[in-house]
Design an enzyme around this catalytic site. Structure first.
Site, mmCIF file in Angstrom:
data_model
loop_
_atom_site.group_PDB
_atom_site.id
_atom_site.type_symbol
_atom_site.label_atom_id
_atom_site.label_comp_id
_atom_site.label_asym_id
_atom_site.label_seq_id
_atom_site.Cartn_x
_atom_site.Cartn_y
_atom_site.Cartn_z
ATOM 1 N N LYS A 1 0.849 -1.201 0.000
ATOM 2 C CA LYS A 1 0.000 0.000 0.000
ATOM 3 C C LYS A 1 0.885 1.251 0.000
ATOM 4 O O LYS A 1 1.930 1.272 0.668
ATOM 5 C CB LYS A 1 -0.897 -0.032 1.247
ATOM 6 N N SER B 1 -9.975 -0.888 6.879
ATOM 7 C CA SER B 1 -9.385 -0.735 5.548
ATOM 8 C C SER B 1 -8.646 -1.934 4.988
ATOM 9 O O SER B 1 -8.252 -1.918 3.832
ATOM 10 C CB SER B 1 -8.434 0.459 5.538
ATOM 11 N N SER C 1 -9.822 1.466 2.700
ATOM 12 C CA SER C 1 -8.998 2.298 1.850
ATOM 13 C C SER C 1 -7.883 1.539 1.121
ATOM 14 O O SER C 1 -7.317 2.061 0.171
ATOM 15 C CB SER C 1 -8.345 3.406 2.689
HETATM 16 N N1 GLN Z 1 -13.225 3.534 5.988
HETATM 17 C C1 GLN Z 1 -12.739 3.978 7.250
HETATM 18 C C2 GLN Z 1 -12.455 5.446 7.200
HETATM 19 O O1 GLN Z 1 -12.749 6.033 6.223
HETATM 20 C C3 GLN Z 1 -11.537 3.195 7.635
HETATM 21 C C4 GLN Z 1 -10.259 3.732 7.139
HETATM 22 C C5 GLN Z 1 -9.079 2.884 7.455
HETATM 23 O O2 GLN Z 1 -9.187 1.813 8.047
HETATM 24 N N2 GLN Z 1 -7.934 3.392 7.099
HETATM 25 O O3 GLN Z 1 -11.955 6.025 8.110
#
Ligand code: GLN
Length: 493
Positions: A83, A182, A158
């Site tokens: 990532k 994420s 994400s």
């Molecule tokens: N979707 C969640 C957010 O927008 C989780 C993000 C993540 O785990 N980095 O914060």
């Protein structure tokens, strides 16, 4: 050889039997990336030259040490995608943001250092929601990533790029970060396995921070065993991350003792199943998994996590608060290579700026996308002196309650089974205009981060069409339980 057929385990068997060379395998993967990734958009940047170079070296090592190196180093020569918020020295790390478009990492994240010494090969950096804020990868400043099961749908987020790299067979494993879901949510939407380790199990040194009390780095792969293999390699205490813990994980992480696993009690939280907006296939899928464990003789009982309903609101105070503080360092001056052709036109902005504050405002206004801006504004608000007690302090108290729910439930059971996402992959654009609808995607994953527990997403078997994942949540540092239970499901019908 068709690289699409391979897991890490099978790849090592193939190398052992000399069915192919590392170099030929890695070349095949790059061929696949070339033909598929223009549609899927998993990668932001590739590391082809260094990967092929590493592959050649790996073949040389294999020629001399053969079986010995494969047996002692389960990540040897394994092609991995990373990532783009995890630093690899000498390579770009954008975190999906224009602000970091020209940032080249000057050191390796601890997880990268560990994977390198275990012999892994890095193929490239993957697309993500900007600064890991999002659940669909649509918030990337660079490109859309598409779900390999339906190109009109999101991969989740994400860490969408890392999920698609694995699900699209363009890597055998990948790393993501999970602050609120994420890793698990994109794994669920793409039919991959994804593990969020216990808070403190894996060093976050060299990961671009979102919310430091929630962030964890974790692996994606095609099987639970592969995920366990990667996790074992990257876990451990690190002097550069004061939250990392000295846990000695055993071999049972990868090769569980199923007699012991069969004694684990599984809890089903009643609050997780009467949620409005949960789709039918997800419900049916999760029920089929519950039935599987019951039929296999596991003790399955209902538990209660009554404060779950507050978890999302609590998270959306704590996360923006921490994010607003973490993101303050990105001023468009540091971490940006200033030059005449920088996309932000840093030089032009510099020469036009009236003063330092004006420069900051201009850089941040142009550099941050909508979602980071929204959260920075929210975060500074909930931390401001007039509202700190009303929001931030209160959210911390609620967080303790959410944690306590799990502590209580874990007095009765060893592992908790839930859905990962209330729905299967949604259409690109379907939720991007409605942040609240997007936030709801993480209703089942966020409580796990608030409580600091390990959680894994595993594909439900026998689903036709879009994948559904189920989540196993374990006690702190009991990754062996959820990985073992997961492997039990994978192996048996
Ligand atoms: N979707 C969640 C957010 O927008 C989780 C993000 C993540 O785990 N980095 O914060």
């Amino acid at each position: 050889m068709n690289v699409k057929d391979f897991t890490i385990e099978k790849y090592h068997k193939g190398l052992l039997n000399k069915e192919f060379t590392v170099a030929s395998f890695i070349e095949e993967i790059f061929n696949l990336i070339e033909s598929e990734d223009s549609r899927l958009g998993a990668y932001l940047s590739l590391m082809k030259i260094s990967a092929l170079d590493e592959a050649k070296k790996a073949d040389e090592v294999l020629a001399i040490r053969g079986a010995d190196v494969l047996n002692s180093q389960p990540m040897f020569a394994v092609p991995m995608a990373i990532k783009d918020n995890i630093l690899i020295k000498g390579h770009r790390a954008t975190a999906g943001s224009k602000l970091l478009e020209n940032y080249i990492a000057s050191y390796d994240a601890t997880v990268i250092r560990k994977l390198k010494s275990a012999g892994a090969i890095f193929l490239g950096k993957t697309n993500m929601d900007e600064f890991a804020m999002g659940s669909s990868t649509e918030n990337s400043a660079y490109q859309k990533t598409r779900n390999p099961y339906d190109l009109e749908r999101v991969p989740g987020g994400s860490s969408g790029g890392s999920a698609v790299a694995v699900a699209g067979h363009m890597a055998l494993g990948s790393l993501g970060t999970d602050t609120g879901g994420s890793i698990r949510q994109p794994a669920s939407l793409c039919g991959a396995v994804g593990l969020k380790p216990t808070y403190g199990a894996v060093s976050r040194f060299g990961a671009i921070a979102l919310a430091s009390s929630l962030d964890q780095i974790g692996p994606f792969a095609k099987t639970v065993k592969d995920v366990a293999t990667i996790f074992k390699t990257i876990s451990g205490i690190d002097k550069n991350d004061g939250t990392s813990q000295d846990i000695k994980y055993g071999e049972d992480l990868i090769n569980p003792d199923f007699e012991k696993i069969k004694k684990l009690k599984i809890g089903i939280p009643k609050e997780y199943f009467n949620l409005e907006g949960m789709d039918e296939v997800t419900k049916q899928g999760i029920n089929s998994v519950i039935d599987f464990y019951k039929k296999s003789g596991f003790e399955v009982k209902e538990v209660s996590l009554p404060n779950t309903k507050y978890a999302l609101s609590c998270y959306y105070i704590i996360l923006p608060a921490e994010a607003s503080s973490n993101l303050a360092r990105f001023d468009g001056i540091r971490y940006a290579k200033v030059g005449p052709s920088t996309p932000l036109g840093v030089n032009e902005i510099r020469s036009n700026a009236k003063n330092l504050l004006d420069l900051y405002v201009k850089n941040k206004t142009q550099g941050f996308g909508d979602e980071p801006k929204r959260r920075i504004i929210l975060g500074t608000y909930v931390l401001s002196s007039g509202y700190y007690d009303a929001y931030y302090s209160k959210a911390q108290k609620v967080r303790s309650l959410v944690k306590k729910d799990f502590t209580d439930a874990f007095k009765e059971v060893d592992v908790i089974l839930t859905p990962v996402s209330p729905t299967v992959a949604f259409k690109i654009g379907e939720k991007s205009a409605d942040p609240l609808a997007m936030y709801l995607s993480d209703i089942f994953t966020i409580p796990v981060n608030l409580a600091g527990l390990p959680g894994i997403s595993i594909p439900v078997k026998g689903i036709n069409g879009l994948p559904v994942g189920f989540q196993l949540i374990g006690k702190s540092f009991r990754e062996a339980d959820i990985l073992g239970l997961g492997q039990y499901y994978e192996k048996n019908d």
